[in-house]
Scaffold this active site. Structure first.
Site, PDB file in Angstrom:
ATOM      1  N   TYR A  17      23.915  67.813  -8.991  1.00  0.00           N
ATOM      2  CA  TYR A  17      22.801  67.465  -9.874  1.00  0.00           C
ATOM      3  C   TYR A  17      22.931  68.239 -11.178  1.00  0.00           C
ATOM      4  O   TYR A  17      22.439  69.361 -11.332  1.00  0.00           O
ATOM      5  CB  TYR A  17      21.460  67.769  -9.200  1.00  0.00           C
ATOM      6  CG  TYR A  17      21.170  66.929  -7.977  1.00  0.00           C
ATOM      7  CD1 TYR A  17      21.891  65.762  -7.714  1.00  0.00           C
ATOM      8  CD2 TYR A  17      20.163  67.288  -7.091  1.00  0.00           C
ATOM      9  CE1 TYR A  17      21.617  64.981  -6.598  1.00  0.00           C
ATOM     10  CE2 TYR A  17      19.878  66.512  -5.971  1.00  0.00           C
ATOM     11  CZ  TYR A  17      20.613  65.366  -5.726  1.00  0.00           C
ATOM     12  OH  TYR A  17      20.335  64.600  -4.617  1.00  0.00           O
ATOM     13  N   HIS A  69      26.733  65.312   1.533  1.00  0.00           N
ATOM     14  CA  HIS A  69      26.038  64.428   0.606  1.00  0.00           C
ATOM     15  C   HIS A  69      26.323  62.947   0.861  1.00  0.00           C
ATOM     16  O   HIS A  69      25.429  62.103   0.754  1.00  0.00           O
ATOM     17  CB  HIS A  69      26.417  64.797  -0.832  1.00  0.00           C
ATOM     18  CG  HIS A  69      25.378  64.413  -1.836  1.00  0.00           C
ATOM     19  ND1 HIS A  69      25.216  65.076  -3.032  1.00  0.00           N
ATOM     20  CD2 HIS A  69      24.437  63.453  -1.839  1.00  0.00           C
ATOM     21  CE1 HIS A  69      24.235  64.530  -3.718  1.00  0.00           C
ATOM     22  NE2 HIS A  69      23.751  63.534  -3.017  1.00  0.00           N
ATOM     23  N   SER A 114      14.825  58.800  -3.073  1.00  0.00           N
ATOM     24  CA  SER A 114      14.277  57.743  -3.925  1.00  0.00           C
ATOM     25  C   SER A 114      13.168  56.998  -3.193  1.00  0.00           C
ATOM     26  O   SER A 114      13.172  55.767  -3.122  1.00  0.00           O
ATOM     27  CB  SER A 114      15.385  56.772  -4.358  1.00  0.00           C
ATOM     28  OG  SER A 114      14.975  55.956  -5.425  1.00  0.00           O
ATOM     29  N   PRO A 115      12.191  57.724  -2.634  1.00  0.00           N
ATOM     30  CA  PRO A 115      11.157  57.089  -1.812  1.00  0.00           C
ATOM     31  C   PRO A 115      10.205  56.190  -2.577  1.00  0.00           C
ATOM     32  O   PRO A 115       9.485  55.384  -1.959  1.00  0.00           O
ATOM     33  CB  PRO A 115      10.414  58.279  -1.207  1.00  0.00           C
ATOM     34  CG  PRO A 115      10.580  59.360  -2.234  1.00  0.00           C
ATOM     35  CD  PRO A 115      11.973  59.177  -2.763  1.00  0.00           C
ATOM     36  N   LEU A 116      10.186  56.310  -3.890  1.00  0.00           N
ATOM     37  CA  LEU A 116       9.252  55.511  -4.689  1.00  0.00           C
ATOM     38  C   LEU A 116       9.907  54.278  -5.293  1.00  0.00           C
ATOM     39  O   LEU A 116       9.340  53.642  -6.177  1.00  0.00           O
ATOM     40  CB  LEU A 116       8.653  56.373  -5.805  1.00  0.00           C
ATOM     41  CG  LEU A 116       7.884  57.611  -5.321  1.00  0.00           C
ATOM     42  CD1 LEU A 116       7.443  58.456  -6.498  1.00  0.00           C
ATOM     43  CD2 LEU A 116       6.680  57.204  -4.475  1.00  0.00           C
ATOM     44  N   ARG A 148      10.642  54.300 -10.975  1.00  0.00           N
ATOM     45  CA  ARG A 148      12.099  54.355 -11.000  1.00  0.00           C
ATOM     46  C   ARG A 148      12.613  55.727 -10.588  1.00  0.00           C
ATOM     47  O   ARG A 148      11.969  56.751 -10.797  1.00  0.00           O
ATOM     48  CB  ARG A 148      12.643  53.972 -12.370  1.00  0.00           C
ATOM     49  CG  ARG A 148      12.351  54.955 -13.479  1.00  0.00           C
ATOM     50  CD  ARG A 148      12.839  54.397 -14.811  1.00  0.00           C
ATOM     51  NE  ARG A 148      14.279  54.322 -14.868  1.00  0.00           N
ATOM     52  CZ  ARG A 148      15.043  55.304 -15.354  1.00  0.00           C
ATOM     53  NH1 ARG A 148      14.488  56.426 -15.753  1.00  0.00           N
ATOM     54  NH2 ARG A 148      16.341  55.171 -15.414  1.00  0.00           N
TER      55      ARG A 148
END
Length: 298
Positions: free
Chosen positions: A53, A128, A208-210, A215
């Site tokens: 990241y 990962h 990315s649960p949303l 976004r």
């Protein structure tokens, strides 16, 4: 804040995905630190990061270093905070995401993460992503060696299927405690993996649960979602007087007691809102409405 179990640890039911604090469009460090501190103030005790990241072509570990600085600068007690990091991906200058599952690379990556986080042992270290060029069992074997050496306390896998989860379990036993796969209103491909995690007692950390509601930092502009595609989430939110994001996270939490969403945030107010989902209990009727809503319509 409500809590859930991850291995032999108790962690907040909602974590913080720290990735947006280090990728393109990231906030300045003052706001980034304030975001992590807001999460801690709200009772969040799980911070998710990774060595990859960072900005394209930059040195690995920006997000890990940021997490370490945020914890060091926090005025309160952080002894119960679990920082989970991941190894096996990279971000070259072209902005792509590479995958390297070679055991020697993973062990070097873990050493780097250990130094950047400034800890004696990484609380939870996750592969990962499986590398198609390397036998999965060899990559997981590197995690076993790191566990045996005491450099990591718990292990997990990410972006894996049912067969790979079972394989990792066979290799790591009870020291495998988590699976981090994508799951959201928009992407529900990991339903079988979620069920297996519930069966085995593994924490399922949806990344990315949303998706479909807002976004992700991994999404391009074309994936900006409108309310019309997942209108039920917005309708329930309006009826409850909360955000659609909070409804989305509460829906995920209701999927299984092993689910621990890790929504991203780049502003204090965003993670404060997300943390509130831990206390939002949706009715059976509301959950049925949300389950029925699929990409492309109701």
């Amino acid at each position: 804040m409500r809590y859930r179990t991850l291995g032999d640890l108790r962690v907040s039911a909602v974590g913080l995905g720290a990735m947006p604090l280090s990728l393109e469009g990231r906030p300045d460090e003052r706001r980034a630190l304030a975001t992590v501190h807001a999460a801690l103030d709200a009772g969040v005790t799980l911070l998710d990061t990774a060595d990859s990241y960072h900005l394209p072509g930059a040195e690995p570990g920006h997000n890990e270093l940021l997490a370490a600085r945020a914890l060091a600068a926090y005025g309160g007690d952080t002894s119960d905070v679990l920082v989970t990091t991941k190894g096996g991906r990279g971000r070259p200058a072209d902005g792509s995401w590479t995958v390297t599952g070679d055991p020697s690379h993973l062990k070097r990556a873990a050493e780097g993460s250990l130094k950047r986080l400034g800890v004696e042992a990484i609380g939870l270290y996750q592969l990962h992503k499986p590398d198609p060029a390397v036998p999965f069992e060899e990559s997981v074997g590197a995690l076993r060696e790191l566990l045996d050496e005491g450099k990591i306390r718990l292990a997990g896998v990410s972006n894996t299927d049912v067969e790979q989860i079972r394989s990792a379990r066979a290799i790591l036993g009870d020291r495998l405690v988590s699976v981090q796969n994508q799951y959201s209103p928009e992407v529900r491909d990991s339903a079988a993996e979620l069920r297996l995690c519930a069966e085995l007692g593994l924490a399922f950390l949806p990344w990315s649960p949303l998706g479909g509601i807002s976004r992700s930092a991994l999404d391009g502009p074309s994936r900006l979602a409108g309310a019309g595609r997942f209108g039920a989430f917005h309708e329930v939110a309006a009826e409850r007087g909360v955000s659609a994001q909070q409804v989305c996270l509460a829906w995920l939490l209701a999927k299984s007691p092993t689910v621990i969403p890790i929504p991203g945030a780049s502003r204090p107010e965003t993670i404060r809102d997300s943390a509130g989902a831990a206390d939002l209990v949706l009715s059976a009727q509301e959950l049925a409405r949300l389950d029925a809503q699929r990409s492309g319509g109701s």
